[in-house]
Design a protein around this motif. Structure first.
Motif, mmCIF file in Angstrom:
data_model
loop_
_atom_site.group_PDB
_atom_site.id
_atom_site.type_symbol
_atom_site.label_atom_id
_atom_site.label_comp_id
_atom_site.label_asym_id
_atom_site.label_seq_id
_atom_site.Cartn_x
_atom_site.Cartn_y
_atom_site.Cartn_z
ATOM 1 N N UNK A 125 14.303 15.321 9.345
ATOM 2 C CA UNK A 125 14.788 13.976 9.526
ATOM 3 C C UNK A 125 14.209 13.097 8.739
ATOM 4 N N UNK A 126 12.982 13.287 8.052
ATOM 5 C CA UNK A 126 12.296 12.560 7.198
ATOM 6 C C UNK A 126 12.527 12.633 5.909
ATOM 7 N N UNK A 127 13.314 13.838 5.422
ATOM 8 C CA UNK A 127 13.781 13.854 3.905
ATOM 9 C C UNK A 127 15.355 14.352 3.955
ATOM 10 N N UNK A 257 21.769 5.954 19.588
ATOM 11 C CA UNK A 257 20.743 4.917 18.837
ATOM 12 C C UNK A 257 20.577 5.422 17.455
ATOM 13 N N UNK A 258 20.641 4.144 16.570
ATOM 14 C CA UNK A 258 20.706 4.348 14.969
ATOM 15 C C UNK A 258 19.470 3.553 14.675
ATOM 16 N N UNK A 259 18.700 4.410 13.684
ATOM 17 C CA UNK A 259 17.659 3.852 12.840
ATOM 18 C C UNK A 259 17.693 4.174 11.492
ATOM 19 N N UNK A 260 17.202 3.294 10.640
ATOM 20 C CA UNK A 260 16.971 3.403 9.481
ATOM 21 C C UNK A 260 15.712 3.987 8.804
ATOM 22 N N UNK A 261 15.621 4.608 7.802
ATOM 23 C CA UNK A 261 14.334 4.770 6.893
ATOM 24 C C UNK A 261 14.580 4.907 5.542
ATOM 25 N N UNK A 262 13.623 4.679 4.794
ATOM 26 C CA UNK A 262 13.823 4.291 3.556
ATOM 27 C C UNK A 262 13.566 5.740 2.717
ATOM 28 N N UNK A 263 14.227 5.941 1.615
ATOM 29 C CA UNK A 263 14.288 7.238 0.977
ATOM 30 C C UNK A 263 12.890 7.498 0.555
#
Length: 293
Positions: A125-127, A257-263
């Motif tokens: 999920x983080x990458x 539920x939608x969230x963002x994360x920086x690349x």
């Protein structure tokens, strides 16, 4: 994107539930679903011989069985299966280069609270290079389909908007597109501290004035998307409290539920933020994590 919806499948109940959700999403998007199984990283509780041939045979059976179940549910679905020798995490991350969506399963509620995600899932999920979704194995709306009463109570796509600006465009595009596919409402959520006076000097502005300004910023960020998706009902949701508390409260009746994360510039810096962690472990619905610059 026109790439497949990719789901990691290891044969456990969580991954099969994720495959059901992924199949429905693929049908809505008119793209294939790709069932991916790595025979080198199978669950530890699989009672099979350790030889490679036995592991490959088991993996093939998992793929065939799940493919048959999905086609029984969705006769027009295009299903692709892949049995790979690359470790599961790496194979899924590689697949995310060309995928529309990556889907992972969780293991249901734990004894304390929330649902369980292993370190491998959090790593993916983080990458992942595409949006990825974590699906709970004990979600009745996923297990029983849209006819379940739990689904009738979920009519919203909740999206957490931390800040306005171009960086959030992929996040909002994903939320609005998902809402259009489902005929759902978008609830855009922005959390404010309990008192802005702590971090924002009151130079001619009251605490109420700061809240009004934040409502205006959120409305401005949503304006282009309201124009692009004029048929979507949109709710501006600004509330006081910690970001995790506000988001979880808003997600009570959410179907996604939608969230963002920086690349992340390096695979070593993949860690997710505390709000994303809270949503992934405690939200009552599937949670999408969308990468952005």
């Amino acid at each position: 994107m026109t790439g497949p919806v990719v789901v990691g499948l290891d044969g456990c109940a969580a991954s099969v539930t994720a495959a059901w959700w992924a199949a429905r999403e693929a049908m809505d998007r008119h793209v294939p679903v790709l069932l991916l199984h790595s025979w080198t990283t199978q669950p530890l509780d699989v009672h099979i011989a350790r030889e490679a041939l036995s592991k490959q045979r088991y993996g093939g059976q998992v793929l065939q069985r799940t493919e048959a179940e999905l086609l029984n549910r969705y006769g027009d679905l295009s299903v692709i299966t892949e049995l790979v020798s690359v470790p599961a995490a790496q194979s899924l991350l590689d697949a995310s280069d060309n995928a529309s969506l990556l889907v992972l399963g969780s293991r249901g509620h734990g004894s304390v609270a929330g649902f369980l995600l292993g370190s491998i899932s959090l790593h993916i999920l983080g990458l992942a290079r595409c949006p990825s979704v974590a699906v709970r194995t004990d979600d009745p709306a996923v297990e029983a389909g849209l006819s379940h009463p739990a689904a009738a109570d979920r009519q919203e796509i909740v999206v957490g908007v931390r800040e306005a600006g171009p960086a959030t465009d992929p996040l909002l595009e994903f939320a609005f597109t998902s809402a259009e596919l489902r005929g759902a409402r978008v609830r855009a959520v922005r959390a404010l501290p309990l008192s802005s006076l702590v971090t924002h000097p009151p130079i001619g502005r009251s605490d109420e004035g700061y809240e009004t300004d934040e409502h205006g910023r959120l409305a401005a960020a949503l304006a282009p998307w309201r124009q692009k998706f004029p048929d979507i009902d949109v709710v501006d949701h600004v509330a006081r409290g910690s970001a995790a508390q506000v988001l979880l409260a808003a997600s009570t009746h959410s179907m996604l539920t939608v969230l963002g994360r920086r690349r992340h510039p390096s695979p070593l810096s993949w860690r997710l933020g505390p709000v994303t962690h809270a949503a992934l472990h405690h939200a009552p619905c599937p949670v999408a994590v969308v990468p952005h610059d």
